[in-house]
Design a protein around this motif. Structure first.
Motif, PDB file in Angstrom:
ATOM      1  N   ALA A 225      -9.161   7.249 -11.398  1.00 52.93           N
ATOM      2  CA  ALA A 225      -9.540   7.430  -9.994  1.00 52.93           C
ATOM      3  C   ALA A 225      -8.895   6.374  -9.100  1.00 52.93           C
ATOM      4  CB  ALA A 225     -11.057   7.386  -9.852  1.00 52.93           C
ATOM      5  N   GLU A 226      -8.896   5.120  -9.555  1.00 51.92           N
ATOM      6  CA  GLU A 226      -8.323   4.058  -8.721  1.00 51.92           C
ATOM      7  C   GLU A 226      -6.812   4.204  -8.562  1.00 51.92           C
ATOM      8  OE1 GLU A 226      -9.298   2.188 -12.829  1.00 51.92           O
ATOM      9  OE2 GLU A 226     -10.184   3.626 -11.416  1.00 51.92           O
ATOM     10  N   GLU A 227      -6.147   4.842  -9.521  1.00 51.74           N
ATOM     11  CA  GLU A 227      -4.717   5.099  -9.382  1.00 51.74           C
ATOM     12  C   GLU A 227      -4.462   6.166  -8.321  1.00 51.74           C
ATOM     13  OE1 GLU A 227      -2.869   4.136 -13.764  1.00 51.74           O
ATOM     14  OE2 GLU A 227      -3.985   6.011 -13.539  1.00 51.74           O
ATOM     15  N   LEU A 228      -5.307   7.189  -8.297  1.00 52.40           N
ATOM     16  CA  LEU A 228      -5.152   8.248  -7.302  1.00 52.40           C
ATOM     17  C   LEU A 228      -5.366   7.734  -5.883  1.00 52.40           C
ATOM     18  CD1 LEU A 228      -6.840  11.453  -8.789  1.00 52.40           C
ATOM     19  CD2 LEU A 228      -4.482  11.222  -8.006  1.00 52.40           C
ATOM     20  N   THR A 229      -6.252   6.766  -5.721  1.00 54.96           N
ATOM     21  CA  THR A 229      -6.582   6.294  -4.378  1.00 54.96           C
ATOM     22  C   THR A 229      -5.736   5.118  -3.908  1.00 54.96           C
ATOM     23  OG1 THR A 229      -8.338   4.875  -5.275  1.00 54.96           O
ATOM     24  CG2 THR A 229      -8.976   7.076  -4.531  1.00 54.96           C
ATOM     25  N   THR A 230      -5.015   4.465  -4.805  1.00 54.19           N
ATOM     26  CA  THR A 230      -4.292   3.246  -4.410  1.00 54.19           C
ATOM     27  C   THR A 230      -2.788   3.301  -4.627  1.00 54.19           C
ATOM     28  OG1 THR A 230      -4.665   2.213  -6.585  1.00 54.19           O
ATOM     29  CG2 THR A 230      -6.319   1.817  -4.869  1.00 54.19           C
ATOM     30  N   LEU A 231      -2.305   4.104  -5.565  1.00 51.96           N
ATOM     31  CA  LEU A 231      -0.874   4.089  -5.871  1.00 51.96           C
ATOM     32  C   LEU A 231      -0.093   5.028  -4.957  1.00 51.96           C
ATOM     33  CD1 LEU A 231      -0.793   4.125  -9.792  1.00 51.96           C
ATOM     34  CD2 LEU A 231      -0.585   2.169  -8.250  1.00 51.96           C
ATOM     35  N   PRO A 232       1.124   4.647  -4.559  1.00 48.85           N
ATOM     36  CA  PRO A 232       1.990   5.565  -3.824  1.00 48.85           C
ATOM     37  C   PRO A 232       2.320   6.787  -4.678  1.00 48.85           C
ATOM     38  CG  PRO A 232       2.826   3.309  -3.732  1.00 48.85           C
ATOM     39  CD  PRO A 232       1.739   3.319  -4.749  1.00 48.85           C
ATOM     40  N   ALA A 233       2.611   7.892  -4.017  1.00 49.32           N
ATOM     41  CA  ALA A 233       2.875   9.144  -4.727  1.00 49.32           C
ATOM     42  C   ALA A 233       4.041   9.016  -5.699  1.00 49.32           C
ATOM     43  CB  ALA A 233       3.151  10.260  -3.721  1.00 49.32           C
ATOM     44  N   ASP A 234       5.111   8.339  -5.281  1.00 46.72           N
ATOM     45  CA  ASP A 234       6.267   8.247  -6.162  1.00 46.72           C
ATOM     46  C   ASP A 234       5.950   7.447  -7.425  1.00 46.72           C
ATOM     47  OD1 ASP A 234       6.040   5.882  -4.811  1.00 46.72           O
ATOM     48  OD2 ASP A 234       8.114   5.798  -4.108  1.00 46.72           O
ATOM     49  N   GLU A 235       5.066   6.455  -7.314  1.00 43.89           N
ATOM     50  CA  GLU A 235       4.686   5.686  -8.495  1.00 43.89           C
ATOM     51  C   GLU A 235       3.800   6.514  -9.421  1.00 43.89           C
ATOM     52  OE1 GLU A 235       2.659   1.413  -9.775  1.00 43.89           O
ATOM     53  OE2 GLU A 235       3.342   1.751  -7.712  1.00 43.89           O
ATOM     54  N   ILE A 236       2.914   7.314  -8.841  1.00 38.29           N
ATOM     55  CA  ILE A 236       2.087   8.210  -9.653  1.00 38.29           C
ATOM     56  C   ILE A 236       2.966   9.166 -10.444  1.00 38.29           C
ATOM     57  CG2 ILE A 236       0.487  10.161  -9.526  1.00 38.29           C
ATOM     58  CD1 ILE A 236      -0.937   8.723  -7.261  1.00 38.29           C
ATOM     59  N   LEU A 237       3.940   9.762  -9.773  1.00 37.31           N
ATOM     60  CA  LEU A 237       4.817  10.730 -10.444  1.00 37.31           C
ATOM     61  C   LEU A 237       5.645  10.057 -11.531  1.00 37.31           C
ATOM     62  CD1 LEU A 237       6.008  12.858  -7.391  1.00 37.31           C
ATOM     63  CD2 LEU A 237       4.209  13.381  -9.041  1.00 37.31           C
ATOM     64  N   TYR A 238       6.098   8.846 -11.276  1.00 35.11           N
ATOM     65  CA  TYR A 238       6.888   8.146 -12.290  1.00 35.11           C
ATOM     66  C   TYR A 238       6.028   7.806 -13.502  1.00 35.11           C
ATOM     67  CZ  TYR A 238       9.741   4.738 -14.708  1.00 35.11           C
ATOM     68  OH  TYR A 238      10.441   4.066 -15.691  1.00 35.11           O
ATOM     69  N   ARG A 239       4.830   7.296 -13.258  1.00 36.52           N
ATOM     70  CA  ARG A 239       3.956   6.937 -14.379  1.00 36.52           C
ATOM     71  C   ARG A 239       3.632   8.145 -15.250  1.00 36.52           C
ATOM     72  NH1 ARG A 239      -0.623   2.384 -12.977  1.00 36.52           N
ATOM     73  NH2 ARG A 239       0.758   0.821 -12.055  1.00 36.52           N
ATOM     74  N   LEU A 240       3.421   9.287 -14.622  1.00 38.11           N
ATOM     75  CA  LEU A 240       3.023  10.473 -15.374  1.00 38.11           C
ATOM     76  C   LEU A 240       4.194  11.192 -16.029  1.00 38.11           C
ATOM     77  CD1 LEU A 240       0.397  12.117 -12.967  1.00 38.11           C
ATOM     78  CD2 LEU A 240      -0.056  10.849 -15.072  1.00 38.11           C
ATOM     79  N   TYR A 241       5.273  11.371 -15.285  1.00 39.99           N
ATOM     80  CA  TYR A 241       6.305  12.315 -15.703  1.00 39.99           C
ATOM     81  C   TYR A 241       7.698  11.704 -15.803  1.00 39.99           C
ATOM     82  CZ  TYR A 241       2.549  15.121 -13.572  1.00 39.99           C
ATOM     83  OH  TYR A 241       1.334  15.653 -13.198  1.00 39.99           O
ATOM     84  N   HIS A 242       7.800  10.418 -16.117  1.00 39.55           N
ATOM     85  CA  HIS A 242       9.118   9.782 -16.126  1.00 39.55           C
ATOM     86  C   HIS A 242      10.040  10.340 -17.207  1.00 39.55           C
ATOM     87  CE1 HIS A 242       6.654   7.342 -18.900  1.00 39.55           C
ATOM     88  NE2 HIS A 242       7.772   7.172 -19.570  1.00 39.55           N
ATOM     89  N   GLU A 243       9.490  11.051 -18.181  1.00 36.97           N
ATOM     90  CA  GLU A 243      10.329  11.662 -19.221  1.00 36.97           C
ATOM     91  C   GLU A 243      10.681  13.108 -18.888  1.00 36.97           C
ATOM     92  OE1 GLU A 243       8.474  11.216 -23.004  1.00 36.97           O
ATOM     93  OE2 GLU A 243       8.713   9.031 -23.058  1.00 36.97           O
ATOM     94  N   GLU A 244      10.235  13.600 -17.734  1.00 39.86           N
ATOM     95  CA  GLU A 244      10.519  14.973 -17.318  1.00 39.86           C
ATOM     96  C   GLU A 244      11.505  14.979 -16.150  1.00 39.86           C
ATOM     97  OE1 GLU A 244       9.244  17.235 -19.170  1.00 39.86           O
ATOM     98  OE2 GLU A 244       7.656  16.123 -20.180  1.00 39.86           O
ATOM     99  N   ASP A 245      12.098  16.135 -15.889  1.00 37.94           N
ATOM    100  CA  ASP A 245      13.027  16.294 -14.771  1.00 37.94           C
ATOM    101  C   ASP A 245      12.243  16.699 -13.522  1.00 37.94           C
ATOM    102  OD1 ASP A 245      15.270  15.725 -16.346  1.00 37.94           O
ATOM    103  OD2 ASP A 245      15.395  17.794 -17.043  1.00 37.94           O
ATOM    104  N   VAL A 246      11.789  15.684 -12.791  1.00 37.61           N
ATOM    105  CA  VAL A 246      10.963  15.916 -11.613  1.00 37.61           C
ATOM    106  C   VAL A 246      11.826  15.878 -10.353  1.00 37.61           C
ATOM    107  CG1 VAL A 246       8.965  15.145 -10.286  1.00 37.61           C
ATOM    108  CG2 VAL A 246       9.004  14.841 -12.762  1.00 37.61           C
ATOM    109  N   VAL A 247      11.602  16.865  -9.467  1.00 37.26           N
ATOM    110  CA  VAL A 247      12.289  16.921  -8.177  1.00 37.26           C
ATOM    111  C   VAL A 247      11.227  16.867  -7.090  1.00 37.26           C
ATOM    112  CG1 VAL A 247      13.783  18.265  -6.672  1.00 37.26           C
ATOM    113  CG2 VAL A 247      14.131  18.327  -9.149  1.00 37.26           C
ATOM    114  N   THR A 248      11.421  16.015  -6.082  1.00 33.77           N
ATOM    115  CA  THR A 248      10.454  15.892  -4.989  1.00 33.77           C
ATOM    116  C   THR A 248      11.046  16.415  -3.685  1.00 33.77           C
ATOM    117  OG1 THR A 248      11.175  13.627  -4.529  1.00 33.77           O
ATOM    118  CG2 THR A 248       9.302  13.909  -6.022  1.00 33.77           C
ATOM    119  N   ALA A 249      10.184  16.969  -2.858  1.00 36.20           N
ATOM    120  CA  ALA A 249      10.577  17.426  -1.524  1.00 36.20           C
ATOM    121  C   ALA A 249      10.260  16.332  -0.512  1.00 36.20           C
ATOM    122  CB  ALA A 249       9.832  18.705  -1.184  1.00 36.20           C
TER     123      ALA A 249
END
Length: 311
Positions: A225-249
């Motif tokens: 919960a504290e990650e969802l409320t405090t971390l920037p979106a790009d950091e959340i995506l990196y922490r979760l999916y850094h081994e995947e091919d993620v594209v952001t708009a």
């Protein structure tokens, strides 16, 4: 990254993301300043602050899954009869976001709520699971001078958890496998939605990694919960999916905005009727005042103004 861009990444935004060669998509939402503006309108109990924050995030996430120009609102309604004002109860709550990223929210309650601390505690104030009404309203903007047809979906209350109820609705009613994770600490709120879209071509059926969505769900559920409320979106995506091919708009800014207006207040007085409007004005020193619960703005009308409305 510029300071302005960093601020957009940190606060009050919705970040769309995709996975290459996959029908899986998602959004991350963070709100801070807008949430504070909304919560300052009333002295909400702590638990209701958190639930309203989760509702605002959820509305901002879900409208991002639609291809409409209009508004989406999430509403809670207590299905019980009028309650004792001393009894802890959630009377109703509403959170709304439109396609431009304008959000607003409001709630009514009774009692002191001294033992309620979490959003789930507030959700439980609707009554037992299965009681209370939870629904989603979708209202497209008027087009070519006519009012586009809206939609209302009843969301089954399967748990005292807003995210679980909304994900269940997406799975059962919209038939889109969905994971929703929401959090609010009373000062800031965040959330993430992950969806597996229908495969539209035979090629997609043959090339898509069938294990991707289950794998991503497992990763997404590790978010605290504290990650969802405090971390920037790009950091959340990196922490979760850094081994995947993620594209952001490009991120969508979110901001508080109210739809109240002088014209809507005049319409409300017109529906009240001239005799009743003048009577209220007489009782309040030649003034009829309408205040907006969403933003606190007060619209004032004297006898002359009321006469003009009915002229």
């Amino acid at each position: 990254m510029t300071t302005a861009t960093q601020a957009l990444h940190d606060f009050d935004m919705r970040q769309r993301f995709y996975f290459e060669q996959s029908p899986v998509r998602g959004d991350v939402v963070r709100i801070n300043d807008s949430l504070q503006t909304i919560l300052q309108q009333k002295d909400y109990p702590v638990a209701l602050q958190k639930l309203l924050g989760e509702m605002l995030v959820a509305a901002s996430l879900l409208i991002g899954t639609l291809k409409i120009e209009g508004r989406l609102s999430i509403q809670l309604q207590n299905s019980g009869a009028a309650t004792d004002p001393e009894q802890d109860s959630l009377t109703w709550a509403m959170a709304e976001c439109d396609h431009q990223g304008h959000i607003r929210g409001l709630a009514e309650w009774t009692g002191a709520w001294q033992s309620a601390q979490t959003a789930n505690d507030a959700f439980a104030k609707l009554g037992k699971v299965g009681e209370g009404v939870l629904f989603i309203n979708i209202q497209p903007d008027a087009t070519y001078g006519t009012q586009a047809e809206g939609y209302q979906g009843i969301v089954e209350r399967v748990a005292d958890n807003l995210a679980d109820c909304l994900a269940h609705y997406q799975q059962q009613s919209v038939q889109i496998p969905t994971l929703i994770n929401l959090a609010c600490d009373g000062e800031q709120a965040g959330g993430i939605v992950l969806q597996l879209l229908p495969r539209t071509t035979e090629e997609e059926h043959e090339t898509v990694d069938n294990d991707l969505f289950p794998r991503l769900k497992i990763l997404t559920k590790t978010l605290k919960a504290e990650e969802l409320t405090t971390l920037p979106a790009d950091e959340i995506l990196y922490r979760l999916y850094h081994e995947e091919d993620v594209v952001t708009a490009e991120p969508m800014p979110l901001t508080f905005a109210c739809t109240c207006s002088q014209q809507k207040s005049e319409s409300a007085i017109f529906q009240l009727g001239k005799p009743a409007a003048l009577e209220i004005a007489n009782e309040h020193g030649d003034e009829l005042a309408l205040d907006c619960g969403f933003c606190g703005h007060v619209y004032r009308f004297d006898h002359k103004d009321i006469e003009m409305i009915f002229a």
